[in-house]
Design a protein around this motif. Structure first.
Motif, PDB file in Angstrom:
ATOM      1  N   THR A 292      -7.106 105.059  41.574  1.00  0.00           N
ATOM      2  CA  THR A 292      -7.193 106.184  42.523  1.00  0.00           C
ATOM      3  C   THR A 292      -5.801 106.620  42.975  1.00  0.00           C
ATOM      4  OG1 THR A 292      -7.192 104.749  44.463  1.00  0.00           O
ATOM      5  CG2 THR A 292      -9.363 105.277  43.479  1.00  0.00           C
ATOM      6  N   THR A 293      -4.767 106.084  42.308  1.00  0.00           N
ATOM      7  CA  THR A 293      -3.368 106.376  42.667  1.00  0.00           C
ATOM      8  C   THR A 293      -3.124 106.055  44.145  1.00  0.00           C
ATOM      9  OG1 THR A 293      -3.384 108.105  40.993  1.00  0.00           O
ATOM     10  CG2 THR A 293      -1.542 108.140  42.506  1.00  0.00           C
ATOM     11  N   GLY A 294      -3.336 104.801  44.458  1.00  0.00           N
ATOM     12  CA  GLY A 294      -3.102 104.361  45.838  1.00  0.00           C
ATOM     13  C   GLY A 294      -4.035 105.063  46.811  1.00  0.00           C
ATOM     14  N   HIS A 295      -5.231 105.389  46.325  1.00  0.00           N
ATOM     15  CA  HIS A 295      -6.271 106.069  47.135  1.00  0.00           C
ATOM     16  C   HIS A 295      -5.855 107.478  47.536  1.00  0.00           C
ATOM     17  CE1 HIS A 295      -8.411 102.334  47.023  1.00  0.00           C
ATOM     18  NE2 HIS A 295      -7.327 101.721  47.444  1.00  0.00           N
ATOM     19  N   ALA A 296      -4.963 108.054  46.714  1.00  0.00           N
ATOM     20  CA  ALA A 296      -4.572 109.449  46.967  1.00  0.00           C
ATOM     21  C   ALA A 296      -5.602 110.403  46.370  1.00  0.00           C
ATOM     22  CB  ALA A 296      -3.206 109.719  46.328  1.00  0.00           C
ATOM     23  N   ALA A 297      -6.467 109.898  45.502  1.00  0.00           N
ATOM     24  CA  ALA A 297      -7.523 110.770  44.961  1.00  0.00           C
ATOM     25  C   ALA A 297      -8.444 111.139  46.120  1.00  0.00           C
ATOM     26  CB  ALA A 297      -8.306 110.022  43.891  1.00  0.00           C
ATOM     27  N   LEU A 298      -8.840 112.405  46.161  1.00  0.00           N
ATOM     28  CA  LEU A 298      -9.593 112.892  47.340  1.00  0.00           C
ATOM     29  C   LEU A 298     -11.096 112.755  47.113  1.00  0.00           C
ATOM     30  CD1 LEU A 298      -7.384 116.040  47.999  1.00  0.00           C
ATOM     31  CD2 LEU A 298      -7.277 113.777  49.114  1.00  0.00           C
ATOM     32  N   ILE A 299     -11.495 111.559  46.693  1.00  0.00           N
ATOM     33  CA  ILE A 299     -12.930 111.356  46.430  1.00  0.00           C
ATOM     34  C   ILE A 299     -13.654 111.352  47.773  1.00  0.00           C
ATOM     35  CG2 ILE A 299     -14.636 109.725  45.530  1.00  0.00           C
ATOM     36  CD1 ILE A 299     -12.289 108.662  43.743  1.00  0.00           C
ATOM     37  N   ASN A 300     -14.663 112.215  47.894  1.00  0.00           N
ATOM     38  CA  ASN A 300     -15.418 112.279  49.152  1.00  0.00           C
ATOM     39  C   ASN A 300     -16.738 111.537  48.965  1.00  0.00           C
ATOM     40  OD1 ASN A 300     -17.120 112.890  51.213  1.00  0.00           O
ATOM     41  ND2 ASN A 300     -16.477 115.044  51.373  1.00  0.00           N
ATOM     42  N   PRO A 301     -16.859 110.324  49.523  1.00  0.00           N
ATOM     43  CA  PRO A 301     -18.042 109.488  49.263  1.00  0.00           C
ATOM     44  C   PRO A 301     -19.372 110.207  49.525  1.00  0.00           C
ATOM     45  CG  PRO A 301     -16.406 108.288  50.564  1.00  0.00           C
ATOM     46  CD  PRO A 301     -15.926 109.714  50.485  1.00  0.00           C
ATOM     47  N   SER A 302     -19.339 111.209  50.414  1.00  0.00           N
ATOM     48  CA  SER A 302     -20.617 111.891  50.704  1.00  0.00           C
ATOM     49  C   SER A 302     -21.004 112.836  49.569  1.00  0.00           C
ATOM     50  CB  SER A 302     -20.477 112.683  52.010  1.00  0.00           C
ATOM     51  OG  SER A 302     -19.562 113.761  51.791  1.00  0.00           O
ATOM     52  N   LYS A 303     -20.076 112.998  48.607  1.00  0.00           N
ATOM     53  CA  LYS A 303     -20.386 113.903  47.488  1.00  0.00           C
ATOM     54  C   LYS A 303     -20.366 113.141  46.159  1.00  0.00           C
ATOM     55  CE  LYS A 303     -18.389 117.940  49.778  1.00  0.00           C
ATOM     56  NZ  LYS A 303     -17.242 118.877  49.777  1.00  0.00           N
ATOM     57  N   VAL A 304     -20.613 111.829  46.240  1.00  0.00           N
ATOM     58  CA  VAL A 304     -20.523 111.008  45.024  1.00  0.00           C
ATOM     59  C   VAL A 304     -21.823 110.262  44.785  1.00  0.00           C
ATOM     60  CG1 VAL A 304     -19.480 108.877  44.143  1.00  0.00           C
ATOM     61  CG2 VAL A 304     -18.023 110.693  45.033  1.00  0.00           C
ATOM     62  N   ILE A 305     -22.264 110.289  43.520  1.00  0.00           N
ATOM     63  CA  ILE A 305     -23.323 109.376  43.066  1.00  0.00           C
ATOM     64  C   ILE A 305     -22.634 108.395  42.122  1.00  0.00           C
ATOM     65  CG2 ILE A 305     -25.456 109.107  41.754  1.00  0.00           C
ATOM     66  CD1 ILE A 305     -26.075 112.054  42.343  1.00  0.00           C
ATOM     67  N   GLN A 306     -22.788 107.095  42.389  1.00  0.00           N
ATOM     68  CA  GLN A 306     -22.188 106.105  41.508  1.00  0.00           C
ATOM     69  C   GLN A 306     -23.276 105.433  40.673  1.00  0.00           C
ATOM     70  OE1 GLN A 306     -19.267 103.204  42.644  1.00  0.00           O
ATOM     71  NE2 GLN A 306     -18.998 104.184  44.634  1.00  0.00           N
ATOM     72  N   ALA A 307     -23.243 105.714  39.355  1.00  0.00           N
ATOM     73  CA  ALA A 307     -24.159 104.992  38.452  1.00  0.00           C
ATOM     74  C   ALA A 307     -23.387 103.755  38.015  1.00  0.00           C
ATOM     75  CB  ALA A 307     -24.509 105.864  37.267  1.00  0.00           C
ATOM     76  N   ARG A 308     -23.800 102.596  38.525  1.00  0.00           N
ATOM     77  CA  ARG A 308     -23.095 101.354  38.223  1.00  0.00           C
ATOM     78  C   ARG A 308     -23.840 100.591  37.137  1.00  0.00           C
ATOM     79  NH1 ARG A 308     -21.819  99.395  44.403  1.00  0.00           N
ATOM     80  NH2 ARG A 308     -20.085 100.808  44.853  1.00  0.00           N
ATOM     81  N   PRO A 309     -23.252  99.496  36.597  1.00  0.00           N
ATOM     82  CA  PRO A 309     -23.924  98.772  35.508  1.00  0.00           C
ATOM     83  C   PRO A 309     -25.373  98.388  35.825  1.00  0.00           C
ATOM     84  CG  PRO A 309     -21.680  97.982  35.705  1.00  0.00           C
ATOM     85  CD  PRO A 309     -21.880  98.958  36.832  1.00  0.00           C
ATOM     86  N   ASN A 310     -25.636  98.007  37.078  1.00  0.00           N
ATOM     87  CA  ASN A 310     -27.015  97.541  37.388  1.00  0.00           C
ATOM     88  C   ASN A 310     -27.600  98.188  38.630  1.00  0.00           C
ATOM     89  OD1 ASN A 310     -27.264  95.417  35.297  1.00  0.00           O
ATOM     90  ND2 ASN A 310     -25.437  94.639  36.345  1.00  0.00           N
TER      91      ASN A 310
END
Ligand SMILES: C/C(NCc1cnc(C)nc1N)=C(/S)[C@H](O)COP(=O)(O)OP(=O)(O)O
Ligand SMILES: [Mg+2]
Length: 560
Positions: A292-310
């Motif tokens: 995330t480049t030291g968390h500089a990426a502006l990922i907004n958790p309220s706009k994210v769906i994470q499809a994880r391995p399980n």
């Protein structure tokens, strides 16, 4: 009917598709190696040290998509191998670490042994390995060997993690049951209720979004979901990005591919579209300080769906026991196409003008070096990028469809790439890997080039000689970041001795580099080009990334 413990292990390794294994002998594993050598369908690759043998096994897993195996002696061998196994754990690779162990009578007889700590506790290596593997077993009783070996192999394949098997030196040729028929690996299924509910929730949210995007993550490959992701990408019409440690897992020539999503150092225009999207589906992503480049990426958790391995994690809901492959597969069938994010990307994307070469006498720069490497790439290329500025320069390469790209971004143990290149060449003989190795990294594991020469493997190694640890220089400089220069090209001649076929040369100017690439490409054997680059010449992205990572590393301690 019966066999020996060592032969049992060899036949199981052959059964799961392995054709090679990596080894360094020692008196705790010699009889075991004899048993392995009796199996003519497995070839032993002898390495200079156990760390490199482990890195080679890492590369072998990446090349074959299957498991790999390393055979070492107790303690002096095993504890050297350890760092490579930890790396395999971090990178989700089924590396089977096999160590010879003390005679089964030693501990009970209070026998002090060589190669050990000088204490009467001989469990310590297994205990240590239990921290960096999904299973760590010691085989003392030949009657238990089949169960222990099968369980360890099944665990490695099921969870895509390394495992540790210790075989007492007087048990390797002990009689045990011959292997009986069984299956190995195999997917576990999702809970059907959870799967359906997760897909319905995803369809509901994604259908309501105006510019949804899809992002490929590193776990796509380790959990076998690349093809399902491709189907979803083709079905939904969203703009697609890949995270840096997932480069190459999605076809970069796909019409909707934007590039690498890496915050401020991603492909121009890509980060802006992902960060401004009203809903992002990350498939198998990991959000570390480096990705995330030291968390500089502006990922907004309220706009994210994470499809994880399980599992599938929505902003305010999690569905457990949902397999990544099945979730993506089912979603692909239910999503309405929406090219809103692609339209937005096409408005802002930048056409990067190809770099104009200088004159043949122009001193080399990393930009000119990588524009040459770009021209070398084809569908059967494999780029192995060592930790260093090679991450940033490698990340900007435009991969032809079918080309492979390997980085160890989760673990980032420099020197990995020399062994990994050896293992990748062994595992993928139909490809001629291009290795991008910094001078600092190379100095940790250089001697494995001699193994590459010994087995007639043919990678082309770009040794990027910028005089030191440039990543560290950009994060935080100091005298410790300068290294002693070597005559790297001459080293290949040292390793050749009287029978090697390694080619090498230096390149300081653009003309010398063009000539070097021509000769290396034409050479029917391994090639190393020592590319001389100015100490401060690094990618712009490294400068940006280094600043953010240094700031993140330096967060002040908080006290209550
Ligand atoms: C020293 C260190 N990291 C710390 C480190 C130290 N030891 C191990 C095993 N792994 C590590 N990542 C790193 S990234 C160097 O900049 C690598 O230098 P080099 O290979 O020369 O590449 P660049 O010049 O492009 O940076
Ligand atoms: Mg360097």
């Amino acid at each position: 009917n019966s066999t020996t413990v060592g032969s049992y292990l060899a036949s199981r390794l052959e059964e799961i598709g392995m054709k090679h294994y990596f080894a360094v002998p020692g008196d705790y594993n010699l009889v075991l190696l004899d048993k392995l050598l009796e199996n003519k369908n497995l070839e032993m690759i002898s390495c200079c040290n156990e760390l490199n043998a482990g890195y080679a096994a890492d590369g072998y897993c990446r090349a074959t998509g299957g498991a790999s195996a390393v055979f070492v002696t107790f303690s002096v061998g095993g504890l050297s191998l350890l760092n490579a196994v930890a790396g395999a754990y971090a990178e989700d690779l089924p590396l089977i670490a096999v160590s010879g162990g003390p005679n089964t009578n030693s501990e009970a007889e209070f026998e002090m042994l060589h190669h050990t700590l000088g204490l009467l506790d001989y469990d310590y290596q297994r205990d240590i390995f239990s921290k960096v593997t999904a299973e760590a077993v010691t085989i003392h009783d030949p009657r238990e060997a089949p169960t222990q070996i099968d369980h360890a192999i099944q665990t490695a394949l099921r969870f895509r993690k390394p495992v540790y098997i210790e075989i007492a030196c007087n048990i390797a040729d002990a009689v045990t049951s011959a292997p009986n028929v069984r299956s190995f690996g195999g997917p576990t299924a999702s809970d059907p209720l959870s799967l359906n509910a997760a897909v319905d929730r995803a369809v509901e949210l994604l259908s309501a979004a105006s510019k949804p995007v899809l992002v490929a993550g590193v776990k796509l490959r380790s959990f076998g979901a690349e093809a399902n992701f491709q189907k979803l990408a083709d079905a939904c019409g969203y703009a697609i990005a890949s995270m840096p440690n997932a480069k190459g897992f999605f076809n970069e020539q796909h019409s909707h591919y934007m590039g690498i999503y890496w915050g401020p150092v991603g492909t121009p225009g890509c980060g802006e579209i992902v960060d401004s999207s009203d809903l992002c589906l990350f498939a198998g992503g990991t959000f570390t300080d480096y990705t995330t480049t030291g968390h500089a990426a502006l990922i907004n958790p309220s706009k994210v769906i994470q499809a994880r391995p399980n599992s599938v994690v929505f902003p305010n809901q999690t569905f457990s026991n949902v397999k990544l492959t099945e979730f993506l597969e089912m979603l692909a069938k239910k999503l309405k196409p929406n090219d809103g994010s692609m339209i937005a990307y096409n408005r802002i994307k930048e056409e990067i003008a190809p770099l104009r070469p200088g004159t043949p006498e122009t001193e080399l720069s990393t930009r000119q070096l990588f524009s040459r490497i770009q021209q070398m790439l084809g569908p059967d290329s494999a780029v192995i990028a060592e930790t260093g500025d090679s991450w940033f320069n490698g990340m900007q390469l435009d991969l032809p469809e079918g080309a492979r790209f390997e980085v160890q971004m989760q673990y980032g143990s420099i020197g990995w790439s020399v062994g990994a290149t050896l293992g990748f060449c062994v595992g993928a003989p139909d490809r001629r890997p291009i290795a991008l190795i910094g001078d600092g990294s190379f100095q940790l594991t250089a001697q494995e080039v001699s193994t590459i020469i010994r087995y007639g493997l043919k990678p082309i190694i770009f040794l990027i000689n910028n005089g030191g640890y440039t990543i560290e220089v950009e994060i935080h400089d100091g005298p410790y970041n300068t290294i002693k220069n070597w005559n790297y090209a001459e080293l290949v001649h040292v390793f050749n001795a009287e029978d090697g076929n390694g080619f090498s040369c230096k390149a300081r100017t653009e003309g010398e580099l063009d000539e070097a690439i021509k000769q290396a490409t034409a050479h029917d054997g391994p090639a190393l080009i020592d590319v001389l680059i100015h100490r401060d010449d690094c990618s712009k992205n490294l400068l940006v990334w280094g600043g953010h990572v240094a700031k993140n590393n330096g967060r002040p301690p908080r006290f209550h």
